[in-house]
Design an enzyme around this catalytic site. Sequence first.
Site, PDB file in Angstrom:
ATOM      1  N   CYS A 154       0.883  -1.170   0.000  1.00 17.25           N
ATOM      2  CA  CYS A 154       0.000   0.000   0.000  1.00 17.25           C
ATOM      3  C   CYS A 154       0.922   1.221   0.000  1.00 17.25           C
ATOM      4  O   CYS A 154       2.086   1.117  -0.371  1.00 17.25           O
ATOM      5  CB  CYS A 154      -0.946  -0.034   1.198  1.00 17.25           C
ATOM      6  SG  CYS A 154      -0.121   0.042   2.802  1.00 17.25           S
ATOM      7  N   ARG A 155       0.441   2.363   0.436  1.00 12.48           N
ATOM      8  CA  ARG A 155       1.293   3.551   0.419  1.00 12.48           C
ATOM      9  C   ARG A 155       2.326   3.534   1.532  1.00 12.48           C
ATOM     10  O   ARG A 155       3.507   3.709   1.301  1.00 12.48           O
ATOM     11  CB  ARG A 155       0.460   4.835   0.508  1.00 12.48           C
ATOM     12  CG  ARG A 155       1.331   6.098   0.343  1.00 12.48           C
ATOM     13  CD  ARG A 155       0.564   7.380   0.510  1.00 12.48           C
ATOM     14  NE  ARG A 155      -0.157   7.467   1.767  1.00 12.48           N
ATOM     15  CZ  ARG A 155       0.392   7.774   2.950  1.00 12.48           C
ATOM     16  NH1 ARG A 155       1.675   7.995   3.043  1.00 12.48           N
ATOM     17  NH2 ARG A 155      -0.344   7.846   4.029  1.00 12.48           N
TER      18      ARG A 155
END
Length: 174
Positions: A62-63
Amino acid sequence: MKTVDPRAALALIEQGALLVDIRDADEHARERIPGACCIPLEHVGSAPQLQQAPGRTIVFHCRSGMRTRANAAALEAASPGCPAYVVAGGLDAWKQAGLPVVRNARAPLELMRQVQIAAGSLALLGAVLAATMSPWFLLLSGFVGAGLMVAGLTGFCGMARLLVHMPWNRALRG
């Protein structure tokens, strides 16, 4: 689920691992790791790419690594019989390690950032107008605050529903 640093993740990918970005499509469109397939978190359980990869190593990211860590059990369940890993620190750590990313500056800002910008601007505008023109403008700030509270409690964000129909978000409606 095991955690790997970005360089170890790159080695797994180079050996044929499937790299899965669990962020929303708007986030993926703006910036991503080359070769990553986008399977938003809410679709991971039914994604054909994962169901058709028995035994194949899967690397999720994810980020920042928070979404993958928080949903590690669901990600592992969505990849039965596959060695599955999470990139520690996500895309942010990947970039800090100096590894390549694909950026598309022409893609619209992520919808959540658009909501934050619009809500912050309206709340600030209401406060400034209340201080300089009429205290009735505090209702604007209150309305925005109430909308954010409803969005947080229910998961329904009217401002996001409105913003997705703006001309610059045409690609998000896709």
